[in-house]
Motif scaffolding. Structure first.
Motif: not given
Length: 340
Positions: A131-140, A162-165, A280-283
């Motif tokens: 089991n492997v967790i993958v994550s990514s994030s962003s904030h405008f 563009q607008w950062t998600v 975080g957009c594609s995530a």
């Protein structure tokens, strides 16, 4: 040897995407994909004292929701792979401290999520992990402050911007025998066509998306007709149109099946100019919209191609151009292992 061509791996034992979790901010919830997200933060500060801490909060929350969905403890996870846009990937690193899972910190800008998916699939398919967790994030607000200018300065954004998600997506890749599966990955090669405008990243990233998609077709023998959906990471409206044109010139007509996460997450009325971007957009689009479409059998085979602009505030100030990357992941409900 499971490598086919120069850039692609075909998994003989495809790992499963066993579950996902997604959390977004208030503006993202005003867009057309609201019903697909697991949680909406009505306050983009998440009750924290800074936007950077708010981004850490949404990253941590996504992983906690994911563990609860799968009824797993942190000790059930072999590795955590993740990253974000902030200096030294602080949102992810501080999250990793809290969850205490063996951690690989990643950075490929807005392509970080697919980079993590590719590496996690290799770990699981190679029987190095269950089991492997993958994550990514962003904030405008944190991204604007780091890459462009503080919001308080009121700088007018160009129409190409563009607008950062604001959001975070997390997934579990596992050895469970249930759909959907990751069957192929195509790792991108950095492309740089001399674009220097940090507020025109769609134009900068489009050649990287095209290079990876063409490499995928050449390596696997797949054609556009073999996919229900080809979706790039955050080219936005401008990069999407450029990519479709470049692919058409190379003999690949994707017009009926091609879209972009940044295009899909916002609508025209939200005044985000060239639509969405950010790690975080594609995530969140994958963890919410695409995954649920796959699980509901509305899609069978998807080519997911997040794109990343590998710039930094330093390189922008020094007048450097923007190197870019894209990584492709084939996700299927019914793997056809004889192909590719």
């Amino acid at each position: 040897m499971h490598k086919i061509g120069r850039q692609t791996i075909r998994f003989p034992n495809p790992p499963s995407i066993s579950n996902t979790a997604s959390i977004v901010g208030p503006k993202e919830a005003e867009g057309p994909l609201k019903i697909y997200f697991d949680k909406v933060e009505t306050d983009d500060t998440c009750g924290e004292t800074s936007y950077e801490k708010a981004e850490e909060c949404i990253c941590y929350t996504a992983i906690q929701m994911l563990l609860q969905k799968e009824k797993l403890q942190a000790t059930d996870i072999d590795y955590y792979l993740g990253g974000d846009l902030l200096n030294q990937i602080i949102s992810t690193s501080f999250t990793a401290q809290k969850i205490a899972i063996p951690f690989f910190g990643l950075y490929n800008a807005c392509a970080t999520f697919s980079e993590g998916m590719q590496l996690a699939a290799c770990l699981v398919s190679g029987q190095f992990a269950k089991n492997v967790i993958v994550s990514s994030s962003s904030h405008f607000s944190s991204a604007e402050r780091q890459y462009r200018s503080p919001l308080e300065s009121g700088v007018q954004r160009k129409m190409t911007a563009q607008w950062t998600v604001t959001g975070s997506g997390a997934i579990v890749i596992s050895d469970q025998q249930k759909s959907p599966y990751i069957t192929h990955i195509t790792t991108g090669i950095v492309q740089d066509y001399g674009v220097k405008e940090a507020d025109n990243m769609g134009t900068a990233m489009a050649p990287a998306a095209v290079e990876t998609i063409i490499a995928h077709f050449n390596d696997t023998g797949f054609q556009p007709k073999d996919y229900d959906l080809i979706i790039t990471g955050d080219l936005g409206t401008i990069g999407k149109e450029i990519s479709m044109d470049l692919l058409s010139r190379e003999g690949f007509d994707v017009s009926n099946i091609f879209t972009d996460c940044g295009v899909e997450i916002f609508n025209e009325e939200q005044d985000t100019h060239a639509r969405g971007s950010g790690a975080g957009c594609s995530a969140v689009v994958f963890s919410g919209y695409i995954y649920k479409k796959l699980r509901n059998k509305e899609l069978n085979r998807v080519l997911f191609v997040p794109t990343g602009a590998l710039l930094s505030p330093t390189t922008t100030l020094q007048g450097d151009s923007i190197p870019c990357i894209a990584h492709a992941v084939t996700i299927e409900n019914e793997p056809q292992l004889g192909r590719g």
